[in-house]
Design a protein around this motif. Structure first.
Motif, short mmCIF file in Angstrom:
data_model
loop_
_atom_site.label_atom_id
_atom_site.label_comp_id
_atom_site.label_asym_id
_atom_site.label_seq_id
_atom_site.Cartn_x
_atom_site.Cartn_y
_atom_site.Cartn_z
N VAL A 245 1.18 -1.32 0.40
CA VAL A 245 -0.17 0.08 -0.01
C VAL A 245 1.12 1.40 -0.13
N SER A 246 0.48 1.97 -0.56
CA SER A 246 1.20 3.47 -0.84
C SER A 246 0.09 4.59 -0.55
N LYS A 247 -0.05 6.08 0.26
CA LYS A 247 -0.39 6.16 1.02
C LYS A 247 -0.30 7.92 0.07
N PHE A 248 -1.19 8.92 0.25
CA PHE A 248 -0.72 9.64 0.13
C PHE A 248 -1.79 11.39 0.58
N PRO A 249 -1.02 12.27 1.28
CA PRO A 249 -1.88 13.19 1.66
C PRO A 249 -2.85 14.12 0.60
N LEU A 250 -3.75 14.72 0.93
CA LEU A 250 -4.66 15.41 -0.29
C LEU A 250 -4.75 16.80 0.24
N VAL A 251 -4.09 18.06 -0.17
CA VAL A 251 -4.30 19.01 0.22
C VAL A 251 -4.79 20.16 -0.41
N SER A 252 -5.90 21.00 -0.46
CA SER A 252 -5.98 21.83 -0.79
C SER A 252 -5.49 22.76 -1.22
#
Length: 373
Positions: A245-252
């Motif tokens: 798994v790879s996870k990425f933050p979503l920043v506006s």
């Protein structure tokens, strides 16, 4: 809450207007404050020097103040600062309202302990120069809008061209969606079924759920992705599979954390399709990590909206509009030609542009934006 007079419904939470509030408070302030004490709206009355004249229980709860009456006569701005609340966006606007004029349906952002909250406010200046504010907490809906905007910026084209299994969550680790494969893993058939679930409500066991949520917290705190996490996951068929798994933050665009996006594969499938998985890591890193976003442009179909280009997307675009092939661009940038094609296709999807000539026209029209941000 509903307010009746002699058996007749005057107002409820949905119809309570700022004009009616002004009429009521100036006719009988004591009655008005009594009627609004339990209303499911934030009601605040401030004197002209910013002191709190009144706030109802809902307003007290929103700010994290236990007893509304205990903060009466305190300065609102100072009390917010002491409580690690940045309400300057609100106070800067309401104290500029001339006597008798109103602010209607204005969305304002307030930061509570470093986390954004959003209010839909109505405010009016009364005859004694005090300010009446009536607000609704719309944090959940605004955060979902921001998450959907970020996903719309890149998700459809990335999934289309990479065919990677994917899921996404809001900033509270609540699932907001996933592709067909992720839904199958969860034993679900429609994306609506995953919305609102947490890891504790998915097929994995409690220990696994705690691990995944802890990974999320690290991403939210650091705002940095986690790559190639190898872990065991219980699927809907009750079997345990090793996954990567790879996870990425979503920043506006306004630098607010709105959630995360994750890609995954069974470990043996990732090995067979290693190139696609690690290509997805590279492209999502380039597209999602805030410091890689360099160029914000007006959307060609709606200039009130914006799209962003990463540095790598811009580099590919610079060469592509000159007529170079994907292989030529790939050799120049040191990446594969397939990666170049994905970047170009991603640009077309973002901008709703299909031909090289149309993309060239867009490029020339907005080249003044290329200095970045």
């Amino acid at each position: 809450m509903q307010i009746f007079l002699k058996g007749t419904l005057l107002v409820n939470d949905d119809t309570f207007t700022i004009q009616l509030s002004k009429f009521m408070i100036q006719r009988d302030k004591t009655l008005f404050l009594e009627l609004t004490s339990q209303m499911n709206r934030i009601v605040i009355l401030l004197s002209k020097d910013g002191s709190i004249v009144y706030l109802n229980e809902h307003a007290s709860t929103f700010h994290g103040w236990e007893i509304a009456s205990s903060v009466k006569r305190d300065n609102y701005s100072q009390l917010c600062q002491q409580s690690s609340i940045d309400a300057s966006n609100l106070t800067n606007q309401i104290f500029q309202v001339p006597n008798g004029l109103m602010i209607e349906k204005k969305v304002v952002k307030i930061r509570k302990n470093g986390i954004n909250a959003f209010l839909l406010i109505n405010a009016i200046s009364l005859d004694d120069d005090s300010i009446l504010i009536i607000g609704q907490d719309i944090t959940v809906s605004e955060t979902k809008k921001a998450l959907n905007r970020e996903l719309a910026n890149f998700l459809p084209s990335v999934l289309k061209h990479l065919r990677i299994n994917v899921f996404w969550k809001d900033s509270n680790s609540v699932y907001m969606g996933g592709d067909e494969e992720f839904l199958r893993v969860c034993g679900l058939s429609r994306v609506e079924e995953i919305k609102g679930l947490t890891d504790f409500e998915c097929p994995w066991n409690r220990e696994q759920a705690l691990k995944y949520i802890n990974d999320d917290k690290i991403i939210y705190h650091t705002r940095q992705p986690q790559f190639n996490i190898v872990e065991e996951t219980t699927f809907a068929d009750k079997q345990i599979y090793p996954v990567i798994v790879s996870k990425f933050p979503l920043v506006s665009e306004s630098n607010d954390l709105v959630g995360e996006i994750g890609i995954f594969a069974k470990l043996n499938e990732a090995a067979r399709n290693k190139l696609a998985f690690f290509m997805a890591n590279d492209i999502l890193s380039d597209s999602i990590i805030p410091q890689n976003r360099r160029y914000y442009l007006p959307h060609p179909d709606d200039e009130s909206e914006s799209v962003y280009l990463s540095l790598r997307e811009k580099q590919c675009l610079d060469e592509w509009v000159l007529g170079k092939t994907s292989k030529e661009i790939g050799r120049q940038l040191g990446i594969s030609y397939r990666t170049v094609e994905i970047y170009i296709n991603n640009l077309k999807e973002k901008l709703n542009i299909r031909s090289r000539s149309a993309l060239m026209q867009f490029y020339l029209t907005y080249q003044g934006f290329w200095s970045g941000k």
